[in-house]
Design a protein around this motif. Structure first.
Motif, PDB file in Angstrom:
ATOM      1  N   LYS A 103      60.523  69.063  57.134  1.00  0.00           N
ATOM      2  CA  LYS A 103      59.651  69.737  56.168  1.00  0.00           C
ATOM      3  C   LYS A 103      58.168  69.511  56.513  1.00  0.00           C
ATOM      4  O   LYS A 103      57.360  70.443  56.443  1.00  0.00           O
ATOM      5  CB  LYS A 103      59.949  69.230  54.753  1.00  0.00           C
ATOM      6  CG  LYS A 103      59.174  69.942  53.683  1.00  0.00           C
ATOM      7  CD  LYS A 103      59.588  69.481  52.305  1.00  0.00           C
ATOM      8  CE  LYS A 103      58.778  70.212  51.253  1.00  0.00           C
ATOM      9  NZ  LYS A 103      59.144  69.783  49.901  1.00  0.00           N
ATOM     10  N   PHE A 104      57.810  68.295  56.895  1.00  0.00           N
ATOM     11  CA  PHE A 104      56.430  67.999  57.301  1.00  0.00           C
ATOM     12  C   PHE A 104      56.018  68.885  58.474  1.00  0.00           C
ATOM     13  O   PHE A 104      54.952  69.499  58.464  1.00  0.00           O
ATOM     14  CB  PHE A 104      56.312  66.520  57.682  1.00  0.00           C
ATOM     15  CG  PHE A 104      55.020  66.167  58.374  1.00  0.00           C
ATOM     16  CD1 PHE A 104      53.831  66.078  57.668  1.00  0.00           C
ATOM     17  CD2 PHE A 104      55.000  65.929  59.744  1.00  0.00           C
ATOM     18  CE1 PHE A 104      52.642  65.762  58.312  1.00  0.00           C
ATOM     19  CE2 PHE A 104      53.815  65.601  60.398  1.00  0.00           C
ATOM     20  CZ  PHE A 104      52.634  65.527  59.672  1.00  0.00           C
ATOM     21  N   ILE A 105      56.878  68.972  59.492  1.00  0.00           N
ATOM     22  CA  ILE A 105      56.556  69.756  60.678  1.00  0.00           C
ATOM     23  C   ILE A 105      56.445  71.238  60.335  1.00  0.00           C
ATOM     24  O   ILE A 105      55.504  71.916  60.751  1.00  0.00           O
ATOM     25  CB  ILE A 105      57.597  69.504  61.780  1.00  0.00           C
ATOM     26  CG1 ILE A 105      57.428  68.072  62.299  1.00  0.00           C
ATOM     27  CG2 ILE A 105      57.475  70.520  62.910  1.00  0.00           C
ATOM     28  CD1 ILE A 105      58.488  67.618  63.264  1.00  0.00           C
ATOM     29  N   GLU A 106      57.380  71.751  59.559  1.00  0.00           N
ATOM     30  CA  GLU A 106      57.343  73.164  59.195  1.00  0.00           C
ATOM     31  C   GLU A 106      56.081  73.507  58.412  1.00  0.00           C
ATOM     32  O   GLU A 106      55.483  74.565  58.628  1.00  0.00           O
ATOM     33  CB  GLU A 106      58.592  73.539  58.408  1.00  0.00           C
ATOM     34  CG  GLU A 106      59.836  73.585  59.283  1.00  0.00           C
ATOM     35  CD  GLU A 106      61.126  73.783  58.514  1.00  0.00           C
ATOM     36  OE1 GLU A 106      61.133  73.610  57.263  1.00  0.00           O
ATOM     37  OE2 GLU A 106      62.144  74.094  59.158  1.00  0.00           O
ATOM     38  N   ASN A 107      55.633  72.612  57.530  1.00  0.00           N
ATOM     39  CA  ASN A 107      54.391  72.856  56.780  1.00  0.00           C
ATOM     40  C   ASN A 107      53.172  72.900  57.700  1.00  0.00           C
ATOM     41  O   ASN A 107      52.296  73.752  57.540  1.00  0.00           O
ATOM     42  CB  ASN A 107      54.194  71.785  55.700  1.00  0.00           C
ATOM     43  CG  ASN A 107      55.143  71.959  54.537  1.00  0.00           C
ATOM     44  OD1 ASN A 107      55.653  73.046  54.286  1.00  0.00           O
ATOM     45  ND2 ASN A 107      55.408  70.884  53.825  1.00  0.00           N
ATOM     46  N   ILE A 108      53.124  71.991  58.675  1.00  0.00           N
ATOM     47  CA  ILE A 108      51.996  71.974  59.617  1.00  0.00           C
ATOM     48  C   ILE A 108      52.000  73.242  60.466  1.00  0.00           C
ATOM     49  O   ILE A 108      50.961  73.889  60.660  1.00  0.00           O
ATOM     50  CB  ILE A 108      52.057  70.722  60.529  1.00  0.00           C
ATOM     51  CG1 ILE A 108      51.922  69.441  59.712  1.00  0.00           C
ATOM     52  CG2 ILE A 108      51.018  70.799  61.647  1.00  0.00           C
ATOM     53  CD1 ILE A 108      50.603  69.241  59.024  1.00  0.00           C
ATOM     54  N   LEU A 109      53.171  73.621  60.985  1.00  0.00           N
ATOM     55  CA  LEU A 109      53.259  74.802  61.847  1.00  0.00           C
ATOM     56  C   LEU A 109      52.932  76.077  61.093  1.00  0.00           C
ATOM     57  O   LEU A 109      52.338  77.001  61.652  1.00  0.00           O
ATOM     58  CB  LEU A 109      54.643  74.894  62.483  1.00  0.00           C
ATOM     59  CG  LEU A 109      55.062  73.701  63.342  1.00  0.00           C
ATOM     60  CD1 LEU A 109      56.396  73.961  64.019  1.00  0.00           C
ATOM     61  CD2 LEU A 109      54.006  73.342  64.350  1.00  0.00           C
ATOM     62  N   LEU A 110      53.266  76.119  59.811  1.00  0.00           N
ATOM     63  CA  LEU A 110      52.913  77.261  58.969  1.00  0.00           C
ATOM     64  C   LEU A 110      51.389  77.352  58.808  1.00  0.00           C
ATOM     65  O   LEU A 110      50.820  78.441  58.894  1.00  0.00           O
ATOM     66  CB  LEU A 110      53.608  77.136  57.610  1.00  0.00           C
ATOM     67  CG  LEU A 110      53.384  78.278  56.637  1.00  0.00           C
ATOM     68  CD1 LEU A 110      54.010  79.560  57.181  1.00  0.00           C
ATOM     69  CD2 LEU A 110      53.999  77.943  55.284  1.00  0.00           C
ATOM     70  N   ARG A 111      50.743  76.230  58.589  1.00  0.00           N
ATOM     71  CA  ARG A 111      49.271  76.200  58.462  1.00  0.00           C
ATOM     72  C   ARG A 111      48.576  76.666  59.733  1.00  0.00           C
ATOM     73  O   ARG A 111      47.483  77.222  59.686  1.00  0.00           O
ATOM     74  CB  ARG A 111      48.785  74.795  58.115  1.00  0.00           C
ATOM     75  CG  ARG A 111      49.123  74.365  56.706  1.00  0.00           C
ATOM     76  CD  ARG A 111      48.805  72.915  56.443  1.00  0.00           C
ATOM     77  NE  ARG A 111      47.423  72.563  56.621  1.00  0.00           N
ATOM     78  CZ  ARG A 111      46.952  71.322  56.539  1.00  0.00           C
ATOM     79  NH1 ARG A 111      47.779  70.334  56.268  1.00  0.00           N
ATOM     80  NH2 ARG A 111      45.682  71.084  56.722  1.00  0.00           N
ATOM     81  N   LEU A 112      49.218  76.435  60.886  1.00  0.00           N
ATOM     82  CA  LEU A 112      48.601  76.770  62.171  1.00  0.00           C
ATOM     83  C   LEU A 112      49.042  78.138  62.710  1.00  0.00           C
ATOM     84  O   LEU A 112      48.611  78.535  63.788  1.00  0.00           O
ATOM     85  CB  LEU A 112      48.948  75.694  63.204  1.00  0.00           C
ATOM     86  CG  LEU A 112      48.358  74.313  62.951  1.00  0.00           C
ATOM     87  CD1 LEU A 112      48.929  73.299  63.932  1.00  0.00           C
ATOM     88  CD2 LEU A 112      46.840  74.366  63.052  1.00  0.00           C
ATOM     89  N   ASP A 113      49.890  78.845  61.978  1.00  0.00           N
ATOM     90  CA  ASP A 113      50.411  80.147  62.420  1.00  0.00           C
ATOM     91  C   ASP A 113      51.045  80.074  63.808  1.00  0.00           C
ATOM     92  O   ASP A 113      50.795  80.911  64.683  1.00  0.00           O
ATOM     93  CB  ASP A 113      49.315  81.222  62.414  1.00  0.00           C
ATOM     94  CG  ASP A 113      48.853  81.577  61.014  1.00  0.00           C
ATOM     95  OD1 ASP A 113      49.703  81.563  60.102  1.00  0.00           O
ATOM     96  OD2 ASP A 113      47.655  81.848  60.839  1.00  0.00           O
ATOM     97  N   VAL A 114      51.874  79.071  64.024  1.00  0.00           N
ATOM     98  CA  VAL A 114      52.556  78.896  65.308  1.00  0.00           C
ATOM     99  C   VAL A 114      53.684  79.929  65.403  1.00  0.00           C
ATOM    100  O   VAL A 114      54.484  80.048  64.475  1.00  0.00           O
ATOM    101  CB  VAL A 114      53.122  77.463  65.439  1.00  0.00           C
ATOM    102  CG1 VAL A 114      53.943  77.301  66.695  1.00  0.00           C
ATOM    103  CG2 VAL A 114      51.983  76.454  65.403  1.00  0.00           C
ATOM    104  N   PRO A 115      53.765  80.670  66.527  1.00  0.00           N
ATOM    105  CA  PRO A 115      54.860  81.633  66.685  1.00  0.00           C
ATOM    106  C   PRO A 115      56.216  80.936  66.717  1.00  0.00           C
ATOM    107  O   PRO A 115      56.326  79.787  67.140  1.00  0.00           O
ATOM    108  CB  PRO A 115      54.580  82.300  68.039  1.00  0.00           C
ATOM    109  CG  PRO A 115      53.288  81.786  68.531  1.00  0.00           C
ATOM    110  CD  PRO A 115      52.859  80.661  67.657  1.00  0.00           C
ATOM    111  N   GLU A 116      57.239  81.645  66.290  1.00  0.00           N
ATOM    112  CA  GLU A 116      58.575  81.053  66.177  1.00  0.00           C
ATOM    113  C   GLU A 116      59.100  80.523  67.512  1.00  0.00           C
ATOM    114  O   GLU A 116      59.779  79.501  67.554  1.00  0.00           O
ATOM    115  CB  GLU A 116      59.553  82.076  65.596  1.00  0.00           C
ATOM    116  CG  GLU A 116      60.866  81.471  65.180  1.00  0.00           C
ATOM    117  CD  GLU A 116      61.728  82.432  64.400  1.00  0.00           C
ATOM    118  OE1 GLU A 116      62.960  82.347  64.561  1.00  0.00           O
ATOM    119  OE2 GLU A 116      61.190  83.255  63.641  1.00  0.00           O
TER     120      GLU A 116
END
Length: 153
Positions: A100-113
């Motif tokens: 969950k921590f990682i997914e929240n960070i990646l969402l904030r950074l708009d990292v492609p799937e």
């Protein structure tokens, strides 16, 4: 006198430029978290929104490892910070919600799937905490990929 003034201006400017160029993302992780990272890590990609004087914000870096095995515990270089460490793998249930921590960070950074870690595979993880700062390191041995996810406040 003119030569002394020119040298007095150019030498500090040159040194500042060299110091600025020599600070790699890997060195930033080593300095922030007092770690000794393997020299075989090759940076593939990085996403960040860090700003401010102290580099507050979040950072996500993907490394490729040339080694088949990644150390289960990254080496600490010691220092004055008291950094709390946790580690494990996908075979053990743990109370910390790494995913969950990682997914929240990646969402904030708009990292492609396609640049996100695949949590369905086998991986090792380590977590480092210092006050309210957090670093999570994932290593996928089958792909030889290492993901660093950092939140500095």
């Amino acid at each position: 006198m003119v030569i002394v003034v020119i040298v007095a201006i150019l030498v500090p400017a040159y040194l500042w430029n060299e110091a600025k160029n020599n600070v790699t993302h890997k060195k930033q992780y080593e300095q922030n978290w007092q770690l000794k990272l393997p020299s075989t890590l090759k940076e593939l990609d990085q996403y960040t929104n860090q700003g401010g004087f102290r580099g507050e914000g979040v950072r996500y870096t993907i490394y490729k490892s040339k080694e088949k095995q990644f150390p289960s515990t990254l080496e600490s270089t010691g220092g004055r910070k008291i950094i709390t460490k946790y580690f494990g793998d996908t075979l053990h249930d743990h109370e910390r919600d790494i995913k969950k921590f990682i997914e929240n960070i990646l969402l904030r950074l708009d990292v492609p799937e396609d640049k996100m870690p695949d949590f369905n595979g086998v991986y090792l993880w380590q977590e480092f905490n210092y006050e309210s700062d957090r670093l999570v390191v994932l290593y996928f041995p089958n792909k030889k990929l290492c993901y660093f996810v950092e939140a500095l406040t």
